[in-house]
Design a protein around this motif. Structure first.
Motif, PDB file in Angstrom:
ATOM      1  N   ASP A 104       0.822  -1.212   0.000  1.00  0.00           N
ATOM      2  CA  ASP A 104       0.000   0.000   0.000  1.00  0.00           C
ATOM      3  C   ASP A 104       0.856   1.262   0.000  1.00  0.00           C
ATOM      4  N   ALA A 105       1.953   1.246   0.744  1.00  0.00           N
ATOM      5  CA  ALA A 105       2.828   2.420   0.800  1.00  0.00           C
ATOM      6  C   ALA A 105       3.482   2.667  -0.562  1.00  0.00           C
ATOM      7  N   LEU A 106       3.958   1.605  -1.202  1.00  0.00           N
ATOM      8  CA  LEU A 106       4.579   1.784  -2.518  1.00  0.00           C
ATOM      9  C   LEU A 106       3.547   2.160  -3.576  1.00  0.00           C
ATOM     10  N   ARG A 156       2.891   5.859  -3.337  1.00  0.00           N
ATOM     11  CA  ARG A 156       3.989   6.702  -3.833  1.00  0.00           C
ATOM     12  C   ARG A 156       4.244   6.538  -5.336  1.00  0.00           C
ATOM     13  N   PHE A 157       4.177   5.280  -5.836  1.00  0.00           N
ATOM     14  CA  PHE A 157       4.569   5.021  -7.231  1.00  0.00           C
ATOM     15  C   PHE A 157       3.447   4.449  -8.088  1.00  0.00           C
ATOM     16  N   ALA A 158       2.238   4.400  -7.585  1.00  0.00           N
ATOM     17  CA  ALA A 158       1.080   3.829  -8.281  1.00  0.00           C
ATOM     18  C   ALA A 158       1.289   2.318  -8.497  1.00  0.00           C
ATOM     19  N   PHE A 159       0.759   1.788  -9.584  1.00  0.00           N
ATOM     20  CA  PHE A 159       0.794   0.342  -9.760  1.00  0.00           C
ATOM     21  C   PHE A 159       2.210  -0.238  -9.871  1.00  0.00           C
ATOM     22  N   PRO A 160       3.175   0.437 -10.508  1.00  0.00           N
ATOM     23  CA  PRO A 160       4.536  -0.125 -10.497  1.00  0.00           C
ATOM     24  C   PRO A 160       5.102  -0.319  -9.087  1.00  0.00           C
ATOM     25  N   ALA A 163       6.964  -4.130  -4.902  1.00  0.00           N
ATOM     26  CA  ALA A 163       6.761  -4.760  -3.597  1.00  0.00           C
ATOM     27  C   ALA A 163       6.681  -6.275  -3.749  1.00  0.00           C
ATOM     28  N   GLN A 164       5.953  -6.736  -4.764  1.00  0.00           N
ATOM     29  CA  GLN A 164       5.848  -8.179  -4.978  1.00  0.00           C
ATOM     30  C   GLN A 164       7.190  -8.762  -5.412  1.00  0.00           C
TER      31      GLN A 164
END
Length: 91
Positions: A39-41, A44-48, A53-54
């Motif tokens: 959620d945090a990423l 900040r960076f939308a879907f990318p 994160a994954q």
């Protein structure tokens, strides 16, 4: 799982129980931390950001699974990899 550690690695029952319990304890925080990081990423960076994160989660999982696969019953459970004297190329 504790039985596997006890039989295959010839561990004491206390150590086998602690190590097996770590797998259960991991689920208490790993899933929630993964969601929080994702959620945090994403914020900040939308879907990318979710994709990163994954990717980072799977990469770290692969590293730890590789270390886990290198454990054998000739050394304590908290040490992974070959010792220099165990290497077949040392003659």
């Amino acid at each position: 799982l504790a039985t596997h550690f006890r039989v295959y690695f010839e561990m004491e029952s206390g150590s086998a129980s602690v190590l097996a319990g770590c797998f259960g304890l991991m689920n208490l925080f790993a899933r929630s931390l993964g969601g929080i990081a994702s959620d945090a990423l994403f914020a900040r960076f939308a879907f990318p950001g979710r994709l990163w994160a994954q990717f980072l989660s799977l990469f770290c999982e692969a590293v730890f699974l590789f270390a886990f696969a290198n454990i054998d019953n000739t050394q304590p459970w908290y040490i992974t990899g070959d010792q220099p004297s165990d290497n077949i190329y040392n003659t």
